[in-house]
Design a protein around this motif. Structure first.
Motif, PDB file in Angstrom:
ATOM      1  N   LYS A  38       0.833  -1.210   0.000  1.00  0.00           N
ATOM      2  CA  LYS A  38       0.000   0.000   0.000  1.00  0.00           C
ATOM      3  C   LYS A  38       0.867   1.260   0.000  1.00  0.00           C
ATOM      4  CE  LYS A  38      -3.907   2.042   2.519  1.00  0.00           C
ATOM      5  NZ  LYS A  38      -4.842   1.858   3.670  1.00  0.00           N
ATOM      6  N   ILE A  39       1.928   1.228   0.793  1.00  0.00           N
ATOM      7  CA  ILE A  39       2.818   2.387   0.875  1.00  0.00           C
ATOM      8  C   ILE A  39       3.552   2.622  -0.438  1.00  0.00           C
ATOM      9  CG2 ILE A  39       4.946   3.238   1.944  1.00  0.00           C
ATOM     10  CD1 ILE A  39       4.049   1.877   4.542  1.00  0.00           C
ATOM     11  N   PHE A  40       4.027   1.542  -1.049  1.00  0.00           N
ATOM     12  CA  PHE A  40       4.853   1.662  -2.239  1.00  0.00           C
ATOM     13  C   PHE A  40       4.085   1.348  -3.519  1.00  0.00           C
ATOM     14  CE2 PHE A  40       7.881   0.994   1.219  1.00  0.00           C
ATOM     15  CZ  PHE A  40       8.770   2.029   0.977  1.00  0.00           C
ATOM     16  N   ALA A  41       2.799   1.697  -3.519  1.00  0.00           N
ATOM     17  CA  ALA A  41       1.980   1.529  -4.722  1.00  0.00           C
ATOM     18  C   ALA A  41       2.465   2.488  -5.812  1.00  0.00           C
ATOM     19  CB  ALA A  41       0.516   1.791  -4.395  1.00  0.00           C
ATOM     20  N   LYS A  42       1.917   2.340  -6.992  1.00  0.00           N
ATOM     21  CA  LYS A  42       2.353   3.176  -8.124  1.00  0.00           C
ATOM     22  C   LYS A  42       2.184   4.655  -7.802  1.00  0.00           C
ATOM     23  CE  LYS A  42       1.602   3.914 -13.063  1.00  0.00           C
ATOM     24  NZ  LYS A  42       0.836   3.500 -14.277  1.00  0.00           N
ATOM     25  N   ARG A  44       2.310   6.384  -5.051  1.00  0.00           N
ATOM     26  CA  ARG A  44       2.696   6.384  -3.640  1.00  0.00           C
ATOM     27  C   ARG A  44       2.637   7.779  -3.039  1.00  0.00           C
ATOM     28  NH1 ARG A  44       8.759   4.152  -4.227  1.00  0.00           N
ATOM     29  NH2 ARG A  44       7.501   2.536  -5.215  1.00  0.00           N
ATOM     30  N   VAL A  48       4.449   9.320   4.723  1.00  0.00           N
ATOM     31  CA  VAL A  48       3.772   8.178   5.347  1.00  0.00           C
ATOM     32  C   VAL A  48       3.859   8.375   6.861  1.00  0.00           C
ATOM     33  CG1 VAL A  48       3.735   5.680   5.635  1.00  0.00           C
ATOM     34  CG2 VAL A  48       4.389   6.676   3.423  1.00  0.00           C
TER      35      VAL A  48
END
Length: 238
Positions: A38-42, A44, A48
């Motif tokens: 979820k954090i490193f989605a496209k 982003r 955080v």
């Protein structure tokens, strides 16, 4: 360990090296794959923010996110805050050391960076900090833990200003037990920040199952696992 040097700003400055290192990980930590995805989605987020009481795995998740950043080729650095960092000079010294580490310099070389730091109100510290990050150019991940320790209104204003002008090449990861007034709400609305709460940080049933399956000398059946999960509500420390 601390490093002390004289700067143009005045008396000797102390950099406490232990604040600039992530706490040691522990064997058996569950990789929080779903959260990291979820954090490193496209698309982003730039910031955080992990907000939860003690024992919810904030520091562990920060360590894992740091490893992902480094695997992607990002330069990373870490700073853990404490109550004494509400002193603006101490805060500035350690934030400059954080920047020095992100730029790949040593703690001793961070003192040289201090001598270049702004000493007048006309040159704001946020402008100076952002200028160095932009000049560096490479992707950078900054990790800040125990942010709830900071209550100084001028320091919190520094973060609001920094977040509003964060360079494209920088991500900031924060662990905190509370959410101070640093302008996160607007950034969340604009999809520039992601806030993960204690509910988000709880173990899923799959993660709890993995935890017990990997625990040595501990055998529990499925009914016992369900009972433990129900009573702890997925709280990692419990």
């Amino acid at each position: 360990m601390s490093v002390a040097r004289s700067t143009k700003a005045g008396p000797a400055a102390e950099i406490y090296a232990h604040k600039l290192f992530a706490p040691p990980g522990y064997q058996g930590a569950i990789l929080r794959t779903a959260i990291l995805d979820k954090i490193f989605a496209k698309d982003r987020p730039r910031i955080v923010f992990l907000q939860a009481p003690a024992g919810h795995g904030k520091s562990t998740l920060l360590q894992q996110a740091k490893s992902v950043c480094e695997a992607e080729g990002m330069q990373t650095s870490w700073l853990t805050f404490d109550d004494a960092d509400n002193d603006i000079r101490r805060f500035s010294i350690h934030f400059q050391a954080l920047l020095a580490a992100a730029l790949g310099t040593s703690i001793d070389e961070a003192v040289v960076l201090q001598n270049d730091a702004p000493s007048t109100p006309e040159r704001r510290r946020t402008d100076w900090f952002i200028e160095h990050l932009i000049r560096f150019g490479r992707p950078v991940g900054l990790f800040l833990d125990e942010l709830q320790s900071l209550t100084n209104k001028f320091i919190l204003a520094f973060f609001r200003d920094l977040f509003d002008h964060l360079p494209e090449n920088v991500m900031i990861f924060i662990g905190s037990r509370s959410t101070p007034e640093i302008g996160l709400s607007r950034l969340v609305v604009n999809k520039q920040a992601l806030i993960l709460s204690s509910d988000d940080l709880r173990f899923s049933t799959a993660e709890a199952t993995q935890f017990f399956s990997e625990a040595q000398h501990l055998w529990i059946n499925e009914d016992e696992l369900r009972s433990i999960y129900r009573q702890t509500e997925g709280w990692p420390a419990a």
